[in-house]
Design an enzyme around this catalytic site. Structure first.
Site, PDB file in Angstrom:
ATOM      1  N   LYS A  96      44.888  16.082  37.008  1.00  0.00           N
ATOM      2  CA  LYS A  96      45.891  16.820  37.785  1.00  0.00           C
ATOM      3  C   LYS A  96      47.117  17.246  36.977  1.00  0.00           C
ATOM      4  CE  LYS A  96      45.087  15.280  42.515  1.00  0.00           C
ATOM      5  NZ  LYS A  96      44.090  14.183  42.428  1.00  0.00           N
ATOM      6  N   GLU A 118      53.112  18.118  48.351  1.00  0.00           N
ATOM      7  CA  GLU A 118      52.487  17.296  49.390  1.00  0.00           C
ATOM      8  C   GLU A 118      51.597  16.305  48.664  1.00  0.00           C
ATOM      9  OE1 GLU A 118      51.164  19.994  48.203  1.00  0.00           O
ATOM     10  OE2 GLU A 118      49.125  19.276  47.878  1.00  0.00           O
ATOM     11  N   SER A 386      37.021  12.702  36.251  1.00  0.00           N
ATOM     12  CA  SER A 386      38.315  13.331  36.540  1.00  0.00           C
ATOM     13  C   SER A 386      39.499  12.380  36.374  1.00  0.00           C
ATOM     14  CB  SER A 386      38.307  13.899  37.960  1.00  0.00           C
ATOM     15  OG  SER A 386      37.844  12.916  38.882  1.00  0.00           O
TER      16      SER A 386
END
Ligand SMILES: *Cc1c(COP(=O)(O)O)cnc(C)c1O
Length: 416
Positions: A96, A118, A386
């Protein structure tokens, strides 16, 4: 190099991928989305922007992440060769950070001083708070009250990074309510504030810009696998929440017709009943929610359905519009792994390869465990890990009913 790449699956360039995507946003946000789109268009043409992005990825995030040949697991499964792309070695422990850094650079270009985000499980909140600290932005993270209670460690880290975490007390007090609270803030403070959106979802241009930032994953894999194998892989496998790590791995290979792509969704307790899983392609329907058109898990009234997964990061009822399009076009296939398969995959990976992966990523591993034995030994499979699994220690220990861990948690309570 990063930003001048195109595929025939890019739609009309305005965020429509076939019938999916688009910009279904409140009138008051259209200028902000147009401003972001224009800033991105300019940045794409600017060699300095690309250099700055790559330099941050290298010197701050820790890229390139390694591509590791899984010798032991390959031997055990007795089929295709398995490679792992280890995104868990990025700062904050997952892929991310890459699109967060990209968006932070855009926010700087647009002269914004504040970012909002968020978050559900808190992983995106931590990544957003990290780039805010690095860039000197003030940062507000909206998080459902239920999630704040469930994800205390990430709330604590966001606060240590200098972010304000606002618990959202309306609706189901989870991710979708946090999205609404963030949108309301954005409408009010649009002049000063950039909304740092956490995946390849939402109204145009978010799915496209996050895809382009994440595409460095596939670029790296292409180079790395050519070095170790002298050719492209046969299969790419990634887990799919909103879709950023999956399309990040896939994108650079979309024009290589022989490379097959598999996305693994969260099968939860089983895909038969809405509410038990997060597999949009088993039980989802086309709809427009949160600013974009895609496939969503919905209840009988067309509202977003509740979802379940052992991994918080995949526990989301929508899916990125370009992935929905790739599925429709037959360019990518989708399958799912249940919570139980995921825990088994997590354990096997740790014991055979010495990698503790995130439960999200363990979905991709579970997909590989099913596929690899059916393939011949000359085939190559690249699996995207990930994130790393440190964050999941509470969930894994509880799922494995580890008694000593429970005693440890209890003893910690008494120490205070
Ligand atoms: C957030 C997260 C995901 C899911 O998000 P995508 O946008 O689908 O990639 C997957 N893995 C990890 C480790 C995450 O933190």
């Amino acid at each position: 190099m990063i930003f001048d790449f195109h595929t025939k699956y890019d739609g009309d360039g305005k965020g429509h991928f076939g019938e999916y995507g688009g910009r279904f946003a409140p009138e008051m946000l259209i200028p902000a989305l147009e401003e972001l789109e224009a800033a991105y268009k300019n940045a794409k043409k600017d060699k300095k922007f690309e250099q700055e992005f790559l330099e941050l990825l290298h010197s701050f995030a820790g890229r390139p992440t390694p591509l590791t040949f899984a010798k032991n697991l390959t031997k055990k499964l007795n089929g295709a060769k398995i490679y792992f792309k280890n995104e868990g070695l990025n700062i904050t422990g997952a892929h991310k950070i890459t699109h967060c850094l990209g968006q932070a650079l855009l926010a700087k270009k647009m002269d914004k001083k504040r970012i909002i985000a968020e978050t559900g499980a808190g992983q995106h909140g931590v990544a957003a708070a990290t780039v805010a600290a690095k860039f000197g932005f003030s940062c507000t993270v909206y998080m459902g009250e239920v999630d704040v209670a469930r994800q205390r460690p990430n709330v604590f880290w966001m606060q240590q990074l200098g972010a304000e975490v606002i618990p959202v007390k309306f609706g189901s007090r989870t991710l979708k309510d946090a999205v609404n609270a963030a949108l309301k803030d954005w409408i009010t403070n649009v002049e000063s504030t950039h909304y740092l959106l956490g995946s390849t979802v939402g109204p145009h241009p978010f799915p496209t810009i996050n895809r382009d930032f994440q595409s460095v994953v596939g670029m790296e894999v292409k180079e790395q696998i050519k070095k170790s194998e002298g050719r492209l892989p046969d299969y790419l496998i990634a887990c799919v929440g909103g879709g950023s790590n999956a399309i990040g791995l896939f994108y650079r290979f979309l024009n290589d017709g022989k490379v097959k792509m598999i996305g693994v969704e969260a099968g939860g307790r089983g895909v038969e009943k809405i509410g038990d899983h997060a597999t949009r392609f088993y039980g989802g329907e086309t709809g427009v929610v949160e600013g974009y058109k895609s496939v969503f898990l919905q209840d009988e009234y067309g509202n977003l359905a509740l979802t379940h997964s052992v991994s918080a990061g995949l526990d989301y009822p929508g899916i990125g519009p370009q992935l929905a399009y790739l599925k429709e076009q037959g360019r990518a296939d989708f399958t799912y792994a249940t919570d139980k398969e995921v825990l088994d995959a997590f354990k096997l990976l740790a014991k055979t390869e010495g990698i503790i992966c995130a439960l999200e990523s363990a979905h991709a591993v579970a997909g590989a465990i099913k596929l690899v034995p059916t393939l011949s030994k000359d085939k190559i499979v690249v699996v995207n890990l990930s994130g790393r699994g440190d964050k999941d220690i509470f969930i894994v220990a509880e799922a494995l009913k580890d008694k000593e861990w429970r005693d440890f948690i209890r003893s910690k309570v008494y120490e205070y």
